[in-house]
Design a protein around this motif. Structure first.
Motif, short mmCIF file in Angstrom:
data_model
loop_
_atom_site.label_atom_id
_atom_site.label_comp_id
_atom_site.label_asym_id
_atom_site.label_seq_id
_atom_site.Cartn_x
_atom_site.Cartn_y
_atom_site.Cartn_z
N ALA A 156 36.19 -46.77 32.76
CA ALA A 156 36.40 -46.02 31.53
C ALA A 156 37.81 -46.23 31.02
N GLY A 157 37.95 -46.13 29.72
CA GLY A 157 39.27 -46.23 29.09
C GLY A 157 39.18 -45.69 27.67
N LYS A 158 40.26 -45.85 26.92
CA LYS A 158 40.32 -45.33 25.56
C LYS A 158 40.48 -46.46 24.55
N THR A 159 39.77 -46.33 23.44
CA THR A 159 39.97 -47.23 22.31
C THR A 159 41.25 -46.80 21.58
N PRO A 160 41.72 -47.59 20.63
CA PRO A 160 42.88 -47.14 19.83
C PRO A 160 42.63 -45.78 19.16
N GLN A 161 41.38 -45.48 18.83
CA GLN A 161 41.03 -44.21 18.18
C GLN A 161 40.89 -43.06 19.18
N PHE A 162 41.22 -43.32 20.44
CA PHE A 162 41.16 -42.34 21.54
C PHE A 162 39.73 -41.91 21.85
N LYS A 163 38.81 -42.79 21.63
CA LYS A 163 37.43 -42.54 22.03
C LYS A 163 37.20 -43.12 23.42
N THR A 164 36.42 -42.42 24.22
CA THR A 164 36.15 -42.87 25.58
C THR A 164 35.14 -44.01 25.57
N SER A 221 30.14 -36.09 14.99
CA SER A 221 30.74 -36.93 16.02
C SER A 221 29.78 -38.05 16.42
N LEU A 222 28.50 -37.70 16.54
CA LEU A 222 27.50 -38.71 16.89
C LEU A 222 27.41 -39.78 15.80
N ALA A 223 27.41 -39.35 14.54
CA ALA A 223 27.32 -40.30 13.44
C ALA A 223 28.55 -41.21 13.40
N ARG A 224 29.74 -40.64 13.60
CA ARG A 224 30.97 -41.44 13.58
C ARG A 224 30.96 -42.46 14.72
N ASN A 225 30.51 -42.04 15.90
CA ASN A 225 30.50 -42.96 17.03
C ASN A 225 29.43 -44.04 16.86
N ARG A 226 28.27 -43.67 16.35
CA ARG A 226 27.22 -44.67 16.15
C ARG A 226 27.63 -45.72 15.12
N ALA A 227 28.51 -45.33 14.20
CA ALA A 227 28.99 -46.31 13.21
C ALA A 227 29.84 -47.40 13.86
N GLY A 230 27.70 -38.56 21.19
CA GLY A 230 28.72 -37.84 20.44
C GLY A 230 30.05 -37.78 21.14
N HIS A 231 30.07 -38.17 22.44
CA HIS A 231 31.30 -38.01 23.22
C HIS A 231 31.82 -39.31 23.81
N SER A 232 31.03 -40.38 23.82
CA SER A 232 31.50 -41.61 24.43
C SER A 232 30.79 -42.82 23.85
N VAL A 259 42.33 -49.52 30.02
CA VAL A 259 41.53 -49.07 31.16
C VAL A 259 42.26 -47.98 31.93
N GLU A 260 41.56 -46.87 32.21
CA GLU A 260 42.14 -45.76 32.96
C GLU A 260 41.68 -45.75 34.41
N GLY A 261 40.51 -46.35 34.69
CA GLY A 261 40.01 -46.37 36.06
C GLY A 261 38.50 -46.29 36.08
#
Length: 441
Positions: free
Chosen positions: A401-409, A373-379, A433-435, A389-391
């Motif tokens: 904070a909000g979500k990208t099209p890939q549902f990443k925070t 997850s960390l590697a995918r996000n760092r890419a 790895g999470h945001s 935007v969610e708030g």
């Protein structure tokens, strides 16, 4: 009626939800049914005339949490015997006899297809509990608009039940067989959500991509929903690999509103275990599907489910699972220890893997996924994405904070004029790895 209720014609109900997003959606339906019958929401159990627990039976841990909560509510019942306490959902359907033995004070026990009768059941509960756990193949609650909370995202049930009968899974036994909500009802419901400011809908179903109503399959349904003005993003969960038709892949590839994110449960990387699980596909077929999805949907994010320690799983089977996870490189994964569930096809097999060994395998798998997850996000660092935007971010400090099209925070510093429901372009500056830590582009 308790003297704290000013108007006995409007009893107060407190509803707690356990388990998956399907249960959250069901609770919104329950809330709508009770509101129609004159109930109002209570702020907590102390102020309630009726306390309902909507439950999950997928894993043993989920049931243990509910049983612990019931022991707490037993004290409430002792001090205020007039309070009606009910158990709803999958756990009620799964093992009502054992539950009534452990919680004889329950007034109402209702399965997932009995929510329409809840006002009647609550009203008739007396010395004996009111129980209805019958499965109804015709019940879809299509005529009931759920009580959605606020927010830019809404979860909409597109179909109920499941026909897969995977060996480990209790869902077909507690939620019944597949039945799809008519497209017209879904269009009406989602249109109402759009009018209330909802920007993103997530279609729900145990095997949501098996949706079919007449000539409308799930791919066609995605296209229909995309035509609704005001809805900007469409997602769905949880699909089954065996139901990922070309129609669905094409809808994801060609319709801009359908987001490039796909949850694709694998469960095991061993063909031997997949066969024992009765999943209906091989590792080779799964990998072929992953290849087609990634070829046709550039930038798609893939997540998955993994079960460790299923009956008969050897170390070599587990190693195959880790190898497949490395090969695919999932963006995220939900990973669980196998839990023997009564009434499933695998129940008679029992457990062949110790809890200690399950724990070891799960820990190793989580560590592997954290690394990936960390590697995918760092890419993604340096890339730009539109973020819904969610708030305010939980960390505060003026961050949003909000979500990208890939549902990443995505987390970024807020600026005046940008709020929930807006879409902003951001650039990814760093990642965990999470945001994703971002700045407005």
């Amino acid at each position: 009626m308790n003297e704290r209720v000013a108007n006995p014609a409007h009893p107060r109900v407190y509803l707690e939800t356990y388990g998956c997003q399907m249960n959250v959606a069901d609770s919104q339906t329950v809330s709508a049914v009770l509101r129609r019958a004159g109930y109002v929401n209570a702020d907590g159990v102390e102020d309630a005339d009726v306390v309902l627990l909507n439950t999950c039976a997928i894993r043993e841990h989920a049931e243990e949490k509910v049983l612990h909560r019931l022991r707490e509510l037993a004290r409430l019942k002792n001090s205020r015997p007039e309070v009606k306490i009910g158990l709803l959902g999958c756990m009620a359907q799964h093992n009502r006899v054992a539950i009534m033995e452990k919680a004889a004070f329950l007034d109402v026990v209702a399965g997932p297809d009995s929510y329409r009768r809840l006002p009647e059941m609550i009203g008739s509960a007396g010395f004996d509990a009111s129980i209805d756990v019958r499965l109804d193949r015709g019940e879809t609650y299509a005529d009931i608009t759920p009580d959605y909370g606020g927010g830019v995202r809404a979860y909409v049930t597109a179909m109920r039940g499941c026909d897969k009968f995977c060996a480990f899974c209790v869902v077909p036994y507690v939620r019944g067989r597949e039945r799809s909500i008519p497209p017209a009802d879904l269009m009406r419901e989602i249109g109402e959500l759009a009018a209330r400011g909802v920007k993103e809908v997530v279609l729900l179903g145990q095997t949501v991509n098996a949706y079919r109503f007449g000539d409308t399959d799930f791919g066609a349904l995605l296209g229909m929903i995309a035509s609704i003005d005001g809805i900007e993003r469409i997602r769905f969960t949880s699909p089954h690999p065996g139901e990922m038709s070309e129609s669905i892949i094409d809808a994801m590839a060609t319709e801009p509103k359908v987001q490039p994110q796909l949850h694709l449960p694998l469960q095991s990387g061993s063909d031997r275990i997949l066969t024992a699980m009765e999943r209906g596909y091989t590792v080779a077929q799964y990998l072929d599907l992953v290849g087609r999805v990634r070829a046709e949907i550039p930038g798609v994010a893939l997540s998955t489910d993994i079960i460790v320690g299923f009956h008969g799983e050897e170390e070599s089977d587990f190693e195959l699972t880790t190898a497949i996870m490395r090969e695919v490189g999932f963006d995220s994964a939900f990973m669980f220890k196998y839990s023997v569930r009564e009434h499933t096809r695998a129940f008679r097999l029992g457990d062949s893997v110790s809890e200690e060994e399950k724990g070891r395998r799960l820990t190793a798998l989580i560590a592997l996924q954290e690394e990936m997850s960390l590697a995918r996000n760092r890419a993604m660092v340096g890339h730009k994405f539109p973020v819904l935007v969610e708030g305010s971010a939980r960390r505060g400090g003026g961050m949003m904070a909000g979500k990208t099209p890939q549902f990443k925070t995505a987390i970024f510093r807020g600026v005046e004029g940008i709020g929930a429901g807006d879409t902003v372009n951001v650039r990814v500056d760093s990642a965990t790895g999470h945001s994703l830590m971002c700045s407005i582009a």
